[in-house]
Write a protein that holds these residues in place. Structure first.
Motif, PDB file in Angstrom:
ATOM      1  N   UNK A 198      -5.598  15.130   9.551  1.00 24.22           N
ATOM      2  CA  UNK A 198      -6.192  13.795   9.718  1.00 24.22           C
ATOM      3  C   UNK A 198      -5.511  12.834   8.756  1.00 24.22           C
ATOM      4  N   UNK A 199      -4.848  11.827   9.303  1.00 30.75           N
ATOM      5  CA  UNK A 199      -4.219  10.819   8.459  1.00 30.75           C
ATOM      6  C   UNK A 199      -4.952   9.500   8.500  1.00 30.75           C
TER       7      UNK A 199
ATOM      8  N   UNK B 115      -2.356  -2.431   8.968  1.00 24.80           N
ATOM      9  CA  UNK B 115      -1.326  -2.471   7.919  1.00 24.80           C
ATOM     10  C   UNK B 115      -0.115  -1.726   8.460  1.00 24.80           C
TER      11      UNK B 115
ATOM     12  N   UNK C 181       3.171  16.307   5.517  1.00 24.47           N
ATOM     13  CA  UNK C 181       1.833  16.070   6.075  1.00 24.47           C
ATOM     14  C   UNK C 181       1.899  15.502   7.488  1.00 24.47           C
TER      15      UNK C 181
ATOM     16  N   UNK D 125       6.085   8.495   5.947  1.00 24.74           N
ATOM     17  CA  UNK D 125       6.250   7.576   4.823  1.00 24.74           C
ATOM     18  C   UNK D 125       7.362   8.052   3.885  1.00 24.74           C
TER      19      UNK D 125
ATOM     20  N   UNK E 157      -6.044  -0.074   7.230  1.00 24.32           N
ATOM     21  CA  UNK E 157      -5.791   1.139   8.003  1.00 24.32           C
ATOM     22  C   UNK E 157      -4.461   0.913   8.730  1.00 24.32           C
ATOM     23  N   UNK E 158      -3.866   1.969   9.301  1.00 24.59           N
ATOM     24  CA  UNK E 158      -2.577   1.757   9.951  1.00 24.59           C
ATOM     25  C   UNK E 158      -2.646   0.852  11.180  1.00 24.59           C
ATOM     26  N   UNK E 159      -3.837   0.630  11.710  1.00 28.15           N
ATOM     27  CA  UNK E 159      -3.956  -0.291  12.838  1.00 28.15           C
ATOM     28  C   UNK E 159      -3.701  -1.729  12.401  1.00 28.15           C
TER      29      UNK E 159
ATOM     30  N   UNK F  75     -13.405  13.650   0.028  1.00 24.37           N
ATOM     31  CA  UNK F  75     -12.239  13.162   0.783  1.00 24.37           C
ATOM     32  C   UNK F  75     -12.600  11.853   1.456  1.00 24.37           C
TER      33      UNK F  75
ATOM     34  N   UNK G 212       0.852  -1.192   0.000  1.00 19.07           N
ATOM     35  CA  UNK G 212       0.000   0.000   0.000  1.00 19.07           C
ATOM     36  C   UNK G 212       0.889   1.245   0.000  1.00 19.07           C
ATOM     37  N   UNK G 213       0.520   2.222  -0.807  1.00 18.89           N
ATOM     38  CA  UNK G 213       1.330   3.446  -0.848  1.00 18.89           C
ATOM     39  C   UNK G 213       1.380   4.123   0.525  1.00 18.89           C
ATOM     40  N   UNK G 214       0.261   4.162   1.181  1.00 20.37           N
ATOM     41  CA  UNK G 214       0.138   4.843   2.470  1.00 20.37           C
ATOM     42  C   UNK G 214       0.726   6.250   2.456  1.00 20.37           C
TER      43      UNK G 214
ATOM     44  N   UNK H 105      -7.851   7.133  13.535  1.00 17.31           N
ATOM     45  CA  UNK H 105      -7.933   6.013  14.477  1.00 17.31           C
ATOM     46  C   UNK H 105      -6.746   5.993  15.443  1.00 17.31           C
TER      47      UNK H 105
ATOM     48  N   UNK I 253       0.521   9.840   3.492  1.00 19.71           N
ATOM     49  CA  UNK I 253      -0.093  10.280   4.764  1.00 19.71           C
ATOM     50  C   UNK I 253      -1.348  11.108   4.515  1.00 19.71           C
ATOM     51  N   UNK I 254      -1.316  11.930   3.454  1.00 26.72           N
ATOM     52  CA  UNK I 254      -2.528  12.658   3.070  1.00 26.72           C
ATOM     53  C   UNK I 254      -3.328  11.745   2.158  1.00 26.72           C
TER      54      UNK I 254
ATOM     55  N   UNK J 198      -3.519   6.046  14.952  1.00 26.35           N
ATOM     56  CA  UNK J 198      -2.377   5.204  14.617  1.00 26.35           C
ATOM     57  C   UNK J 198      -1.282   5.906  13.827  1.00 26.35           C
TER      58      UNK J 198
ATOM     59  N   UNK K 146     -12.351   8.628   3.771  1.00 23.48           N
ATOM     60  CA  UNK K 146     -11.706   8.217   5.011  1.00 23.48           C
ATOM     61  C   UNK K 146     -10.568   7.245   4.666  1.00 23.48           C
ATOM     62  N   UNK K 147      -9.613   7.079   5.574  1.00 19.07           N
ATOM     63  CA  UNK K 147      -8.464   6.214   5.288  1.00 19.07           C
ATOM     64  C   UNK K 147      -8.897   4.788   4.929  1.00 19.07           C
ATOM     65  N   UNK K 148      -9.868   4.259   5.643  1.00 16.07           N
ATOM     66  CA  UNK K 148     -10.313   2.888   5.358  1.00 16.07           C
ATOM     67  C   UNK K 148     -10.908   2.803   3.956  1.00 16.07           C
TER      68      UNK K 148
ATOM     69  N   UNK L 286      -6.663  -5.696   5.860  1.00 20.14           N
ATOM     70  CA  UNK L 286      -5.627  -4.765   6.336  1.00 20.14           C
ATOM     71  C   UNK L 286      -5.877  -3.430   5.651  1.00 20.14           C
TER      72      UNK L 286
END
Lengths: 782, 499
Positions: free
Chosen positions: B48-49, A699, B123, B158, A695-697, A276, A191-193, B52, A195-196, B54, A278-280, A693
């Motif tokens: 907001x990243x 992944x 970020x 990252x 979200x950062x929790x 926008x 995953x690129x992940x 949650x 941060x934004x 993390x 959400x991360x999930x 997997x």
């Protein structure tokens, strides 16, 4: 903490301290980043009437979309409107290459997480809550999903036709080889992940116009995607991006669905719309680095030299083509990595699965291809009882012979022998090999491992026409300078490097130069900031513009003083003519009054490139970037946990425009690649196809503790033999392959459990579980 | 005891932000600090990243009156994305916009990040700035690198690979000191109302933060359906990710008695208030039992350890909570309270089933009572996860073994991640007790483990891996504690606790 890095930066800075280029300068936004004053799209003040969109996602991996209860969704609290495929006025597609990527599902849903509707509300939370209830308002007739790429391959279910690259006579060479090995290599995705997360903010403009603020590496493609979705022309759509909070390839093609949804909703409701996820949702909707399975048969001699290689590569593409074809193309082009392969045939299969559509990620298939040959050489070395370094050295490309790639390009700039030689010495590889062996002999639970891996990485887009760029340089009559170019800033420091090149070319200080947001209304038809080419292309284009202005200024000065133009100069903010000095401000004002054009466009097209997609032959790369790294690890044979004890890196960036930024790219890529090789594991539910997997929790990308305590990163002293910008080399992607040495050091440590007599069946990522499995297998066969 | 608490008086949340008193009412009580900052205060520096807790892009620092802290104010870096705004009552909020002394200058932590090239995309940077700023206030000079890495383990980057950020965290101590003067902050906080916060009128939609244990007990008895909120490090996700409605919220964070950590009168144990932060509780435990240090540091990131509470981890009762196995191995007991009545129960009987415990309606967890190991008792605790820091255990194991004359006389062996609740391994314990602490016994215990648990396969680990590692951790414990040639932590673990 890291003396070597500082020393390296300092030495390079001093060598070129007289110009803006070649110096370590902070990122142009660093002072804004640390103050929280660098705006990202979600930080822009919202216009009155702004609505927020949230996507309702398919709850199943495959099915026929029978009915959407739009009225039911609209009745939920706060919902202003609901957008479905039927609301798209133009084409319901945002695929970058092949048009198989619906913006919103229509007729069939192809993966769990596919956007089906967009829910609009004045309140983002209400939009999210309503969208999350889609499953209660949709009827889908389930169809059997294909979730495993090998199953798709068995069914010949591909997103594009198979690819083939070959040289020599593989069957004969295999038959005649003294030794043959075959096996399977499993390599996970990533995953690129950034941060934004993904974000687009669409604002309707006059006369059907649409402005989209989009966090994207490819503004021009977003412009076209939005225009097609709206049924308009490119000139109706303006896409702007000042900065991204990371991209890594994930915002190349896959920012499109968010840009298109925001624009379609904004058009329908004639209000600004922000999209926008959400991360999930970002994880569930967008794709990532392709996981690969390599099946190989190789023949080799007693020294470990590869005589023939026959490789099948299967990638998990997900439900649509996206960029999977060029990713596979690059994988094929990088199977050679640093090595001469006299006889080779590689087949690439782009498997269609009912999962997210995989896409670009730093390296773009290159790392997946190169990983295979490194794994094979590691295996060959163990079978021969030789140090893997010696086997790698025996296979390296030569300088003047053994120097043609399987795709027919001659390797003209090979520095591998010198670079690796220097690293072997500086890392004390041989002595540490002895020390590792000694440690392992007396340590029953913990085992150490050591590995050196090289990198050769081709620079340019394989698709020739993408290797072009444009820029605008404005010199205002007060002597300040504004640059606009087609590249995008995602943290890599592109704007800083481009500004340095403009200052360097004009002969002025960097402080005069400001870089503005990337904007499709300023520079047209830009290529993605991708394939590591950002500085190469846009730096050259901006330097071209600056050079034209410089020549006009010098011509003006020469004419004014009636001297030949070659007797005047401009450097360090001061022009010299007839032994007198003129400040840059005075020169500019004088030229302005004399009606000299003080702004210019610039353009660059990379020379020498040609590529035949059908035969997979040609010269796809302008040059190669090189590097190597040595990693030492400690592995716990009871739990499979590991720690990187030390990493030494030597990397070739040519003549560096900005050593600090380049080292930042090298180190960042190393840790990112290390995450891919170790802790970053993607898990899909085996029957539902849900990505577990997401979200950062769940992944796990590296944290500060994972950065090796002893991390020695140096730039290799070199100049690009090609006429690249400042004779530098691209640095974004190549160092991502450096941490292969971490993986093979882990494999080496596992191998020590069986006194290096058994080949550890280690898959990537080498999670603690994968490592313990391999240890158990070694123990069982030892 | 009255059936209903003292008549509540509704008032807005009072807190300090940017030197100003903020009085906020009328928002849903689950509005997060981050939502308020970005959406209402128009301070968009905090990002907001993940929403949650993390990634740390939203990290802010909260100043809380604390008699024990230097200057009377404790500074905690926490994740604004999962902190509900009403928890700021009586506190001061600091964000990335607040740390520079003037608009045109930078704080040493910011300056060091610029000089060390510690930001790329930028970020995550505001979050790092706040974790570094908190660290800066807490230390006079740079802590060792491992401690810096721990302090920043709740902030994901990252781009950089962390080396330049760690350099910056070290170098920020070299510049002339620029420490927050907490005295005026303490004074300003002292002037804020210290009455119970009751936010909202509608039953089922209120946020209630009592200021004393007695008052809390009254509210709890009166509102047995109310959701008890501590650090919100889990409940924040119920709201952000699962869109759950919480009903009335009863916040424990403002009850001083519940935050207290007190040695037993006889010195033989420790009483940990249910609302004591994970950081404070683990610090107190590890001070006495250094073998717990590794688990403390790996438990969660500092922002989660500072917001989250030991009581929350115990009462939540997640099968992957890392505190219960350790507390089970230590033989901890719980004090449960209903109104003015308390009862004491062993933790080993507290968990009934997945996310179900023995708490009765109107009852709440008041304290965790931890007896110190007696002479001859050995304690070890291990966590195994994909990533060292800030990850959820695949397996967590804790051992409390008493060996007398070479024979195990008492064994408490507990696991997390192996069943629907954290629980003791009865058959393993049986295989140990009464037997010599030797290789043969270890093998019997390892074999018994397979009968104790049938763990699940999930995204963190497979069933087979969990079983194999759980058994291997018995071996690790043996190697570390065997009578002949015990092995040091750094011979059996890649992340050894510094004992």
């Amino acid at each position: 903490m890291n003396q070597t890095v500082d020393a390296g930066v300092k030495a390079l800075s001093q060598a070129t301290a007289s110009t803006a280029a070649g110096q370590s300068r902070p990122h142009e936004s660093a002072h804004l980043h640390v103050a929280g004053a660098a705006p990202y799209i979600d930080d822009l003040p919202e216009l009155q009437g702004t609505l927020h969109a949230a996507l309702g996602l398919s709850p199943v991996a495959h099915g026929r979309l029978l009915h959407i209860d739009v009225a039911g969704l609209k009745a939920l609290p706060g919902v202003v409107d609901v957008i479905t495929a039927a609301d798209i006025p133009g084409t319901n597609d945002c695929g970058p290459v092949i048009h198989d990527d619906p913006i919103l599902a229509d007729g069939v849903v192809h993966y769990l997480g596919q956007p089906v509707v967009a829910v609009l509300s004045h309140d983002r939370e209400l939009a999210r809550r309503a969208a999350a209830r889609l499953k209660d308002f949709v009827q889908i007739e389930p169809l059997p999903p294909v979730l495993d790429p090998l199953q798709a391959h068995a069914q010949q279910q591909y997103v594009v036709p198979p690819m083939h690259m070959a040289r020599g006579d593989v069957p004969t060479a295999l038959a005649q080889a003294p030794h043959t090995v075959q096996g399977r290599i499993e390599l996970g995705g990533q995953e690129q992940f950034y941060l934004e997360g993904q974000i687009s903010y669409a604002v309707p403009k006059e006369n059907r116009g649409m402005l989209v603020h989009c966090s994207t590496q490819h503004p021009s493609e977003m412009q076209h995607a939005v225009a097609h979705a709206l049924g308009l022309h490119a000139h109706h759509v303006q896409v702007e991006c000042r900065r991204m909070g990371g991209g890594f390839g994930g915002k190349e093609s896959q920012s499109a669905v968010f840009a298109c949804v925001a624009a379609v909703a904004a058009r329908k409701l004639n209000r600004p719309v922000k999209m926008r996820p959400d991360r999930d949702d970002d994880f569930m909707i967008t794709g990532r680095r392709h996981c690969f399975v390599h099946d190989y048969t190789v023949g080799h001699d007693a020294e470990g030299r590869l005589l023939a290689a026959d490789v099948d590569m299967v990638s998990r593409c997900g439900y649509s083509a996206d960029l999977s074809a060029p990713v596979m193309g690059r994988a094929l082009c990088h199977f050679d990595n640093a090595y001469w392969l006299p006889n080779v045939q590689i087949d690439g299969f782009c498997a269609r699965t009912n999962t997210q559509s995989n896409t670009a990620f730093r390296g773009f298939g290159g790392p997946q291809g190169a990983f295979a040959v490194e794994y094979i050489l590691d295996t060959v070395a163990r079978r021969l009882g030789r140090d893997a370094l010696d086997v790698r050295m025996a296979n390296l490309y030569g300088q003047h012979e053994r120097n043609v790639t399987p795709y027919g390009q001659v390797v003209e700039d090979n520095v591998l022998q010198a670079l690796i030689g220097q690293l072997v010495h500086s890392s004390d590889y041989r002595a540490r090999r002895e020390a590792v062996n000694a440690f392992n002999a007396t340590s029953p639970v913990l085992k150490k491992g050591l590995a050196l891996t090289p990198v050769k990485f081709g620079i340019s887009f394989n698709l020739v026409h993408l290797n072009q760029a444009g820029a605008l340089v404005h010199v205002y009559n007060d002597g300040s300078i504004l640059v606009n170019h087609g590249g995008t800033e995602m943290g890599q420091g592109l704007n800083t490097k481009v500004a340095q090149m403009v200052a360097h070319t004009l002969g002025v200080s960097l402080e005069r130069v400001r870089v503005s947001a990337t904007d499709t209304s300023k520079v047209a038809n830009t290529s993605a900031t991708a394939a590591s080419t950002g500085s190469d292309l846009n730096g050259k284009a901006a330097a071209d513009a600056a050079q034209q202005i410089r020549q006009r200024l010098l011509a003006h000065l020469a004419a004014k003083h009636q001297v030949p133009v070659d007797t005047v100069d401009l450097a360090h903010d001061v022009a010299t003519v007839n032994g007198q000095t003129v400040s840059f401000e005075d020169l500019v004002m004088s030229a302005y009054v004399a009606r000299v054009q003080l702004w210019s466009d610039g353009f660059y097209a990379t020379p020498k490139l040609h590529w035949d997609r059908n035969t997979m032959q040609g010269r796809p790369f302008y040059y190669f970037a090189y590097g190597a790294s040595v990693s030492e690890v400690l592995v716990d044979t009871l739990t499979g946990e590991h720690k990187v004890l030390r990493a030494d890196v030597l990397h070739d960036v040519g003549r560096s425009i900005n050593p600090a930024l380049d080292i930042g790219q090298v180190e960042g890529a190393f840790i990112q690649g290390m995450g891919w090789m170790t802790t970053e594991e993607l898990v899909w539910h085996p029957t539902s196809g849900k990505l577990l997997t997401h979200a950062p929790s769940t992944y796990k990308i590296p944290t500060a503790s994972d950065c090796p305590a002893d991390f020695r990163v140096n730039l290799f002293t070199n100049e690009n033999v090609e006429d690249s910008v400042y004779r530098s080399k691209a640095v974004g992607e190549p160092p991502l392959l450096l941490p292969f040495s971490v993986f093979f050091a882990i494999r080496d440590a596992i191998s020590a459990v069986g006194q290096h007599r058994v080949d550890p069946p280690l898959r990537a990522p080498a999670t603690a579980e994968a490592i313990l499995e391999a240890i158990t297998a070694v123990q069982a066969s030892a | 005891m009255p059936d209903t608490p003292i008549t509540p008086t509704e008032r807005p949340v009072h807190f300090l932000h940017r030197g100003q008193l903020q009085q906020v009412g009328g928002l849903p009580p689950t509005t997060t600090v981050l939502q308020w900052l970005r959406g209402h205060a128009h301070c968009t520096g905090s990002k907001e990243g993940c929403a949650e807790g993390d990634c740390g892009a939203c990290t802010v620092v909260v100043a809380t009156p604390d008699a024990q802290a230097p200057g009377g104010v404790r500074l905690d870096n926490v994740n604004a994305c999962i902190q509900f705004l009403p928890t700021l009552d009586g506190k001061a909020l600091y964000t990335v916009e607040d740390v520079a002394p003037t608009p045109d200058t930078l704080h040493p932590c910011q300056q060091a990040l610029v000089q060390c090239h510690g930001s790329q995309c930028g970020f995550c940077t505001p979050g790092f700035v706040m974790s570094m700023w908190q660290l800066y206030q807490a230390h006079d000079q740079a802590p060792p690198r491992e401690a810096l890495a721990d302090a920043l383990s709740g902030n994901l980057c990252r781009c950089t690979g962390y080396r330049p950020i760690l350099d910056a965290a070290q170098q920020m101590f070299d510049a002339p000191r620029q420490v927050l003067d907490t005295a005026p902050v303490a004074q300003a906080l002292a002037a804020l109302p210290d009455s119970t916060l009751v936010l909202g009128r509608e039953p089922g939609q209120r946020f209630i933060a009592p200021r004393s244990l007695a008052e809390f007990a009254q509210w709890r008895a009166a509102l047995p359906e109310a959701r008890i909120l501590a650090g919100a490090t889990d409940i924040g996700l119920w709201v952000n990710k699962q869109f759950r409605t919480l009903g009335d919220i009863l916040y424990v964070g403002q009850v001083p008695e519940l935050r207290a950590i007190t040695p037993w009168a006889d010195g033989k144990g420790l009483s940990i208030g249910a609302a004591a932060s994970l950081e404070a509780a683990w610090s107190a435990l590890a001070e006495r039992l250094p073998a717990l240090k590794e688990l403390w540091l790996r438990f969660a990131s500092p922002p989660v350890r500072r917001a989250g509470t030991l009581g929350g981890n115990v009462a939540n009762g997640s099968p992957i909570g890392d505190a219960p196995p350790v507390l089970l191995a230590l033989g901890a007991e719980l004090v449960l309270r209903h109104g003015e009545h308390t009862r004491r129960v062993p933790l080993s009987g507290f968990y009934l089933d997945y996310m179900k415990n023995d708490l009765q309606p109107g009852e709440f967890l008041q304290s965790i009572e931890v007896p110190w190991p007696t002479a001859g008792q050995m304690v070890r605790a291990y966590k195994v996860s994909k990533r060292r820091d800030s990850d959820i255990s695949a397996v967590c194991a804790a051992f409390g073994l008493t060996v007398e004359h070479g024979v195990i006389t008492e064994a408490r062996v507990a696991y997390g991640g192996m069943a629907a609740t954290a629980r003791r391994a009865a058959l393993v314990e049986q295989a140990l007790v009464g037997h010599p602490w030797n290789e043969a016994t270890v093998q019997r215990a390892q074999a018994a483990l397979a009968q104790d648990f049938t763990p699940l396969s999930d995204l963190r680990a497979s069933q087979g891996y969990r079983q194999q590692v759980a058994a291997n951790l018995i071996r690790r414990c043996w190697l570390e504690t065997r009578p002949q040639a015990p092995m040091a932590g750094d011979q059996v673990e890649v992340w050894p606790a510094v004992v």
